[in-house]
Every structure is written in structure tokens, then in C-alpha cells.
Design a protein around this motif. Structure first.
Motif, PDB file in Angstrom:
ATOM      1  N   SER A   1      -1.731  14.193  46.989  1.00 30.93           N
ATOM      2  CA  SER A   1      -2.471  14.672  48.157  1.00 30.93           C
ATOM      3  C   SER A   1      -1.692  15.764  48.889  1.00 30.93           C
ATOM      4  CB  SER A   1      -2.784  13.518  49.114  1.00 30.93           C
ATOM      5  OG  SER A   1      -1.596  13.006  49.686  1.00 30.93           O
ATOM      6  N   TYR A   2      -0.390  15.895  48.556  1.00 29.47           N
ATOM      7  CA  TYR A   2       0.468  16.914  49.182  1.00 29.47           C
ATOM      8  C   TYR A   2       0.642  18.146  48.292  1.00 29.47           C
ATOM      9  CZ  TYR A   2       1.804  13.177  52.422  1.00 29.47           C
ATOM     10  OH  TYR A   2       1.788  12.174  53.372  1.00 29.47           O
ATOM     11  N   ARG A   3      -0.211  18.315  47.296  1.00 29.14           N
ATOM     12  CA  ARG A   3      -0.053  19.444  46.363  1.00 29.14           C
ATOM     13  C   ARG A   3       0.006  20.794  47.059  1.00 29.14           C
ATOM     14  NH1 ARG A   3      -4.914  18.738  42.277  1.00 29.14           N
ATOM     15  NH2 ARG A   3      -5.853  18.165  44.285  1.00 29.14           N
ATOM     16  N   GLU A   4      -0.748  20.946  48.140  1.00 27.94           N
ATOM     17  CA  GLU A   4      -0.803  22.237  48.835  1.00 27.94           C
ATOM     18  C   GLU A   4       0.175  22.311  50.007  1.00 27.94           C
ATOM     19  OE1 GLU A   4      -2.610  24.372  47.240  1.00 27.94           O
ATOM     20  OE2 GLU A   4      -3.321  22.760  45.930  1.00 27.94           O
ATOM     21  N   ASP A   5       0.931  21.254  50.221  1.00 29.50           N
ATOM     22  CA  ASP A   5       1.879  21.192  51.340  1.00 29.50           C
ATOM     23  C   ASP A   5       3.265  21.557  50.816  1.00 29.50           C
ATOM     24  OD1 ASP A   5       3.392  20.649  53.563  1.00 29.50           O
ATOM     25  OD2 ASP A   5       2.895  18.512  53.662  1.00 29.50           O
ATOM     26  N   VAL A   6       3.582  22.840  50.824  1.00 30.54           N
ATOM     27  CA  VAL A   6       4.845  23.329  50.267  1.00 30.54           C
ATOM     28  C   VAL A   6       5.892  23.377  51.376  1.00 30.54           C
ATOM     29  CG1 VAL A   6       5.991  25.211  49.047  1.00 30.54           C
ATOM     30  CG2 VAL A   6       3.593  24.678  48.551  1.00 30.54           C
ATOM     31  N   ARG A   7       6.960  22.603  51.225  1.00 28.52           N
ATOM     32  CA  ARG A   7       8.002  22.488  52.246  1.00 28.52           C
ATOM     33  C   ARG A   7       9.324  23.003  51.676  1.00 28.52           C
ATOM     34  NH1 ARG A   7       6.942  16.257  54.387  1.00 28.52           N
ATOM     35  NH2 ARG A   7       4.652  16.390  54.534  1.00 28.52           N
ATOM     36  N   LEU A   8       9.492  24.301  51.643  1.00 24.76           N
ATOM     37  CA  LEU A   8      10.664  24.896  50.997  1.00 24.76           C
ATOM     38  C   LEU A   8      11.972  24.379  51.588  1.00 24.76           C
ATOM     39  CD1 LEU A   8       9.466  28.590  50.575  1.00 24.76           C
ATOM     40  CD2 LEU A   8       9.653  26.824  48.808  1.00 24.76           C
ATOM     41  N   GLN A   9      11.991  24.095  52.895  1.00 28.72           N
ATOM     42  CA  GLN A   9      13.232  23.658  53.540  1.00 28.72           C
ATOM     43  C   GLN A   9      13.653  22.267  53.076  1.00 28.72           C
ATOM     44  OE1 GLN A   9      10.283  23.850  54.918  1.00 28.72           O
ATOM     45  NE2 GLN A   9       9.885  22.076  56.231  1.00 28.72           N
ATOM     46  N   GLN A  10      12.742  21.513  52.458  1.00 30.12           N
ATOM     47  CA  GLN A  10      13.056  20.172  51.965  1.00 30.12           C
ATOM     48  C   GLN A  10      13.252  20.136  50.448  1.00 30.12           C
ATOM     49  OE1 GLN A  10       9.871  17.622  53.267  1.00 30.12           O
ATOM     50  NE2 GLN A  10      10.377  17.828  55.440  1.00 30.12           N
ATOM     51  N   GLN A  11      13.263  21.289  49.819  1.00 30.58           N
ATOM     52  CA  GLN A  11      13.269  21.340  48.364  1.00 30.58           C
ATOM     53  C   GLN A  11      14.604  21.789  47.771  1.00 30.58           C
ATOM     54  OE1 GLN A  11       9.786  23.540  47.119  1.00 30.58           O
ATOM     55  NE2 GLN A  11       8.440  22.267  48.392  1.00 30.58           N
ATOM     56  N   ILE A  12      15.683  21.490  48.496  1.00 28.60           N
ATOM     57  CA  ILE A  12      17.018  21.775  47.968  1.00 28.60           C
ATOM     58  C   ILE A  12      17.345  20.729  46.897  1.00 28.60           C
ATOM     59  CG2 ILE A  12      19.467  21.911  48.532  1.00 28.60           C
ATOM     60  CD1 ILE A  12      18.587  22.701  51.394  1.00 28.60           C
ATOM     61  N   VAL A  13      17.728  21.196  45.727  1.00 27.70           N
ATOM     62  CA  VAL A  13      18.021  20.285  44.626  1.00 27.70           C
ATOM     63  C   VAL A  13      19.394  20.599  44.049  1.00 27.70           C
ATOM     64  CG1 VAL A  13      16.812  21.769  42.960  1.00 27.70           C
ATOM     65  CG2 VAL A  13      17.173  19.363  42.426  1.00 27.70           C
ATOM     66  N   GLU A  14      20.165  19.557  43.752  1.00 31.85           N
ATOM     67  CA  GLU A  14      21.478  19.691  43.127  1.00 31.85           C
ATOM     68  C   GLU A  14      21.386  19.151  41.705  1.00 31.85           C
ATOM     69  OE1 GLU A  14      24.897  18.362  45.624  1.00 31.85           O
ATOM     70  OE2 GLU A  14      23.302  17.718  46.991  1.00 31.85           O
ATOM     71  N   PHE A  15      21.401  20.032  40.735  1.00 32.33           N
ATOM     72  CA  PHE A  15      21.316  19.605  39.341  1.00 32.33           C
ATOM     73  C   PHE A  15      22.687  19.136  38.853  1.00 32.33           C
ATOM     74  CE2 PHE A  15      17.766  22.776  39.409  1.00 32.33           C
ATOM     75  CZ  PHE A  15      16.746  21.871  39.163  1.00 32.33           C
ATOM     76  N   TRP A  16      22.660  18.149  37.971  1.00 27.83           N
ATOM     77  CA  TRP A  16      23.891  17.754  37.294  1.00 27.83           C
ATOM     78  C   TRP A  16      24.199  18.792  36.215  1.00 27.83           C
ATOM     79  CZ3 TRP A  16      27.428  14.328  38.617  1.00 27.83           C
ATOM     80  CH2 TRP A  16      27.077  13.266  39.456  1.00 27.83           C
ATOM     81  N   GLU A  17      25.394  19.348  36.284  1.00 26.12           N
ATOM     82  CA  GLU A  17      25.882  20.250  35.238  1.00 26.12           C
ATOM     83  C   GLU A  17      26.913  19.466  34.435  1.00 26.12           C
ATOM     84  OE1 GLU A  17      24.370  22.966  34.866  1.00 26.12           O
ATOM     85  OE2 GLU A  17      23.426  23.268  36.816  1.00 26.12           O
ATOM     86  N   GLY A  18      26.626  19.235  33.170  1.00 29.90           N
ATOM     87  CA  GLY A  18      27.479  18.347  32.393  1.00 29.90           C
ATOM     88  C   GLY A  18      27.043  16.907  32.580  1.00 29.90           C
ATOM     89  N   SER A  19      27.938  15.970  32.314  1.00 27.69           N
ATOM     90  CA  SER A  19      27.570  14.555  32.351  1.00 27.69           C
ATOM     91  C   SER A  19      27.549  14.015  33.777  1.00 27.69           C
ATOM     92  CB  SER A  19      28.545  13.741  31.499  1.00 27.69           C
ATOM     93  OG  SER A  19      29.858  13.859  32.011  1.00 27.69           O
ATOM     94  N   VAL A  20      26.775  12.962  33.960  1.00 27.59           N
ATOM     95  CA  VAL A  20      26.718  12.259  35.244  1.00 27.59           C
ATOM     96  C   VAL A  20      28.024  11.491  35.434  1.00 27.59           C
ATOM     97  CG1 VAL A  20      25.507  10.471  36.547  1.00 27.59           C
ATOM     98  CG2 VAL A  20      24.213  12.066  35.103  1.00 27.59           C
ATOM     99  N   HIS A  21      28.575  11.551  36.637  1.00 27.64           N
ATOM    100  CA  HIS A  21      29.831  10.841  36.907  1.00 27.64           C
ATOM    101  C   HIS A  21      29.757  10.168  38.269  1.00 27.64           C
ATOM    102  CE1 HIS A  21      30.903  14.126  39.640  1.00 27.64           C
ATOM    103  NE2 HIS A  21      30.626  14.970  38.670  1.00 27.64           N
TER     104      HIS A  21
END
Length: 282
Positions: free
Chosen positions: A128-148
């Protein structure tokens, strides 16, 4: 013994339970054992649709175990009950309002086996939030390499990772990834669809702390995931392939609130299950 035990607590949500079971029945990983703990005011076991989906899961190579447990002693006690009945090396705690695309369980399992971490989650989107784009809440930290292992304390900058799991934020981040790309990302915690390493979960006591909580509470998975991350690390997948039914919660008291939060037990859990030289705050 199944490859994955799916632990499914349910309470007064027959429609969304059917939604959830339909996703389970479509999984490409079919060597699954589904354990349902029902605390509804009326049993769901006799629903013709539930029976049909159960037969479908069994026909495709899985199995289903059903327990009626009315009245409820709280969601953490339910999770403890379910864990006591699990035997698989990997256990998927799945809320009764989440639909999984067919590849989800297999990808979660492959990730857990490969990364050797404490848990891996797939957070559901509320469409239901498909059109509710909240760029300020969309910070993502990807794992580079293995999870530790990592320490994520309440109030720390890393704690704000929870913002990604609001509305349809994860869905919007996924739309910006190249088509077909899959990634692992860092979490503060994750709800609704989480695959745990059962032995690691038991090593920190599982959900046996339920007796220390009031009847109506929240945060039980936040607590165990925080300890698991300190010892073995944890992560989540994107795309998640999961979708939320967006129905009201059934774990609240008559006022629509809770009487306590499991995270209040964090200091004693850290002291009990992590090395003595692990700092409480960093």
C-alpha cells in the motif's frame, strides 16, 4: 529431519494465515516441516482451505504439525514452544501475515549455510506504500565480503538501520538495483520472516526468557538478534521476496499497546551470553 522447520505462530488471523500458507506451499525448497502453534479463539485446523493447503505441502514433499494452544501466554512463550519442537538445523520464524515468493526459503537457507551467521531475514513490503517514496529512510549498508559479528547498541548510529524496514523503503531500494542482482545488507533487527541457525539460537537460550516479560510485550526477536549479531553476525536479503498482509496486530493489550519490551533484558543477556570483555556500549 527436514532441511528447514518453519515455525508459524498464529492468532485470530485465518485469512492472512491462508495468505501465508499459500506462499509456503509454493516454495522451491520442499523439504520443509511446518509447525503451527494456534492461539486463535477458534481453531483454524478445521478450515477446509487450511486442510487443502496442508495436503498440498505434504504432496510436494513437506510435512505439517499443528498445535492448538488457547489461551495465549504471549508471543515470546509461543516462540519458545515452537523452538522446543524444532529439530532441523535451520528454523524459519514466519509471521502469519507474510507471503513469500517461491525462492525465498531456499535463498535464506543457502545464505545461512554460506555465511555461517546467526540469522538471515527477508523483510516484507507493505505494497500500500508503493507510491510513498521516503528517500531519507532508504539508507542501506550492504555487506561487502562475508557477514561477521558486530555490536549494534540501541541509540547508536547503526540502530537507525531500522528505518529501512518502514513502509515500502526496502522495495524502493530494490528497484534501484540492477535487474537480477541480489545483495546482503546490515540490520539493526528484522521482523516477520527470519531464518535462524537453531544451534546458535539455543546457545543463547532461545526464547526461554519469556517468563521475565509481562503478558503483552514486544521486541523478543530484537533482543535475540542483538545477541546473535554480537557473537556470529546477522544479515538480510534484498530483494526480500516477501509481502505483508497489512492486517492489525494481535499481540497488543486491550488498549492497543504493550506493557513491556524485551530489550530491557539486553544488559543481562549481554553479560550472560557474550564474552566478559565485550563492551556494553561502543
Amino acid at each position: 529431519m527436514a532441511t528447514v522447520d518453519i515455525l508459524l505462530p498464529t492468532c485470530n488471523r485465518l485469512e492472512s494465515l491462508i495468505f501465508t500458507l499459500s506462499g509456503i506451499a509454493s516454495q522451491t525448497l520442499t523439504d520443509i516441516h511446518v509447525i503451527i502453534a494456534d492461539q486463535s479463539s477458534q481453531t483454524v485446523e478445521n478450515s477446509p482451505i487450511v486442510k487443502t493447503i496442508t495436503r498440498l505441502i505434504e504432496t510436494r514433499g513437506g510435512s505439517v504439525e499443528y498445535h492448538y494452544r488457547f489461551p495465549s501466554q504471549g508471543i515470546t512463550e509461543q516462540r519458545d514452544f515452537l523452538l522446543d519442537r524444532a529439530t532441523a538445523g535451520s528454523v524459519l520464524y514466519l509471521d502469519d501475515d507474510v507471503f513469500m515468493e517461491p525462492w525465498v526459503v531456499d535463498r535464506l537457507w543457502q545464505t545461512l549455510i554460506t555465511q555461517k551467521c546467526g540469522f538471515v531475514g527477508a523483510f516484507p513490503t507493505g505494497l500500500s506504500y508503493r507510491e510513498d517514496v521516503r528517500l531519507q529512510q532508504q539508507i542501506v549498508e550492504f555487506w561487502e565480503g562475508s557477514v561477521h559479528p558486530e555490536i549494534v547498541n540501541p541509540g547508536s548510529p547503526q540502530w537507525e538501520r531500522w528505518q529501512l524496514h518502514r513502509a515500502a523503503n526496502l522495495y524502493h531500494v530494490n528497484q534501484r538495483l540492477p535487474l537480477g542482482e541480489t545483495r546482503l545488507y546490515k540490520v539493526a533487527w528484522i521482523a516477520s520472516c527470519i531464518l535462524y541457525d537453531r544451534e546458535k539460537l539455543l546457545e543463547i537460550g532461545g526464547f526461554s526468557f519469556w517468563t521475565k516479560l509481562p503478558r503483552y510485550h514486544s521486541g523478543e526477536e530484537v533482543l535475540v538478534q542483538n545477541i546473535l549479531m554480537r557473537k556470529w553476525g546477522g544479515c538480510a536479503i534484498i530483494p526480500s521476496g516477501t509481502y505483508h498482509a497489512e492486517v492489525p496486530s494481535t499481540v497488543l493489550n486491550d488498549k492497543g499497546t504493550v506493557d513491556g519490551h524485551a530489550l530491557d533484558l539486553l544488559p543481562e543477556m549481554i553479560k550472560k551470553y557474550t564474552p566478559e570483555d565485550t563492551p556494553l556500549f561502543r
